[in-house]
Design a protein around this motif. Structure first.
Motif, short mmCIF file in Angstrom:
data_model
loop_
_atom_site.label_atom_id
_atom_site.label_comp_id
_atom_site.label_asym_id
_atom_site.label_seq_id
_atom_site.Cartn_x
_atom_site.Cartn_y
_atom_site.Cartn_z
N PRO A 146 0.81 -1.23 0.00
CA PRO A 146 0.00 0.00 0.00
C PRO A 146 0.84 1.28 0.00
O PRO A 146 0.50 2.26 -0.66
N PHE A 147 1.97 1.25 0.71
CA PHE A 147 2.84 2.43 0.75
C PHE A 147 3.48 2.66 -0.61
O PHE A 147 3.58 3.80 -1.08
N CYS A 148 3.93 1.58 -1.24
CA CYS A 148 4.53 1.68 -2.57
C CYS A 148 3.50 2.19 -3.57
O CYS A 148 3.82 3.04 -4.41
N THR A 149 2.29 1.69 -3.47
CA THR A 149 1.22 2.13 -4.37
C THR A 149 0.92 3.61 -4.17
O THR A 149 0.75 4.36 -5.15
N LEU A 150 0.85 4.05 -2.92
CA LEU A 150 0.61 5.47 -2.63
C LEU A 150 1.72 6.34 -3.21
O LEU A 150 1.45 7.37 -3.85
N LEU A 151 2.97 5.94 -3.02
CA LEU A 151 4.09 6.72 -3.55
C LEU A 151 4.08 6.71 -5.08
O LEU A 151 4.34 7.74 -5.71
N LEU A 208 1.40 6.44 -7.04
CA LEU A 208 0.30 7.30 -7.50
C LEU A 208 0.63 8.78 -7.30
O LEU A 208 0.31 9.62 -8.15
N ALA A 209 1.27 9.11 -6.18
CA ALA A 209 1.65 10.50 -5.93
C ALA A 209 2.69 10.98 -6.95
O ALA A 209 2.58 12.10 -7.48
N GLU A 210 3.66 10.13 -7.22
CA GLU A 210 4.69 10.49 -8.21
C GLU A 210 4.09 10.60 -9.61
O GLU A 210 4.45 11.49 -10.39
N LEU A 211 3.16 9.71 -9.93
CA LEU A 211 2.50 9.75 -11.24
C LEU A 211 1.66 11.03 -11.36
O LEU A 211 1.69 11.71 -12.39
N ALA A 212 0.93 11.38 -10.30
CA ALA A 212 0.12 12.61 -10.31
C ALA A 212 1.02 13.84 -10.48
O ALA A 212 0.69 14.75 -11.27
N ASP A 213 2.15 13.86 -9.78
CA ASP A 213 3.08 14.98 -9.93
C ASP A 213 3.66 15.03 -11.34
O ASP A 213 3.79 16.11 -11.94
#
Length: 190
Positions: free
Chosen positions: A62-67, A69-74
């Motif tokens: 879940p932490f890897c997925t969150l990071l 998605l955040a990096e992809l959004a940025d």
């Protein structure tokens, strides 16, 4: 060699390359040409492959997925608008920094544990643990440095020292992640 053991070298390669993509930053007009989200994607695949070997590693998904998605959004935001999205949101950015610190610390902990299973890779496991600790402390001190009052010359010197220390530790970690793969040879075809 079991099918699970055959995936270990591939997973370690994905983690090493993913880590390298996260560390390297080649930008053109603020757009990262080696996006961090690709690095997290590689690591996410590797976590799935190593789930049978490292009991606690799937907890990082879940932490890897969150990071990721955040990096992809940025990355998409920079592509479309020229500005990162999460950098404008203080609390979101603070949460992502904490998640990133925990994720990388625990990932290196698990990989050091995997290295420790091989007798000949004991020194590598110890070095990974030491680098994991130094990297975490360096990153936290660099974050705190922005809030510390004091003479500007002293703060600049401390920032330079932390930057150099962090760079050396990142190089050692990158080297050791690629070196770890040698201790888990791929199955030879007969």
């Amino acid at each position: 060699m079991t099918e699970q053991n055959a995936l270990i070298p591939r997973a370690l390669s994905h983690i090493a390359w993913g880590n390298l993509l996260i560390l390297l930053d080649f930008s053109l007009n603020r757009l990262d040409l080696l996006p961090n989200w690709v690095g997290y994607l590689l690591i996410l695949y590797a976590i799935g492959w190593l789930a049978g070997e490292l009991r606690d590693l799937p907890l990082l998904k879940p932490f890897c997925t969150l990071l990721l998605l955040a990096e992809l959004a940025d990355w998409v935001a920079v592509f479309l608008t020229g500005e990162a999205l999460t950098g404008r949101l203080f609390l979101v950015n603070a949460l992502l920094v904490c998640v990133s610190l925990y994720f990388h610390f625990q990932l290196l902990t698990d990989l050091a544990g995997l290295a420790g299973r091989q007798e000949e890779s004991g020194p590598l496991a110890r070095r990974l643990r030491i680098c994991r600790n130094v990297e975490a402390v360096t990153r936290v001190l660099a974050l705190l440095l922005a809030w510390l009052p004091g003479p500007e010359n002293l703060l600049t010197a401390l920032a330079a020292l932390l930057l150099i220390t962090g760079l050396v530790v990142c190089i050692i970690i990158a080297h050791d992640l690629f070196a770890l793969r040698r201790f888990f040879p791929e199955e030879e075809e007969t």
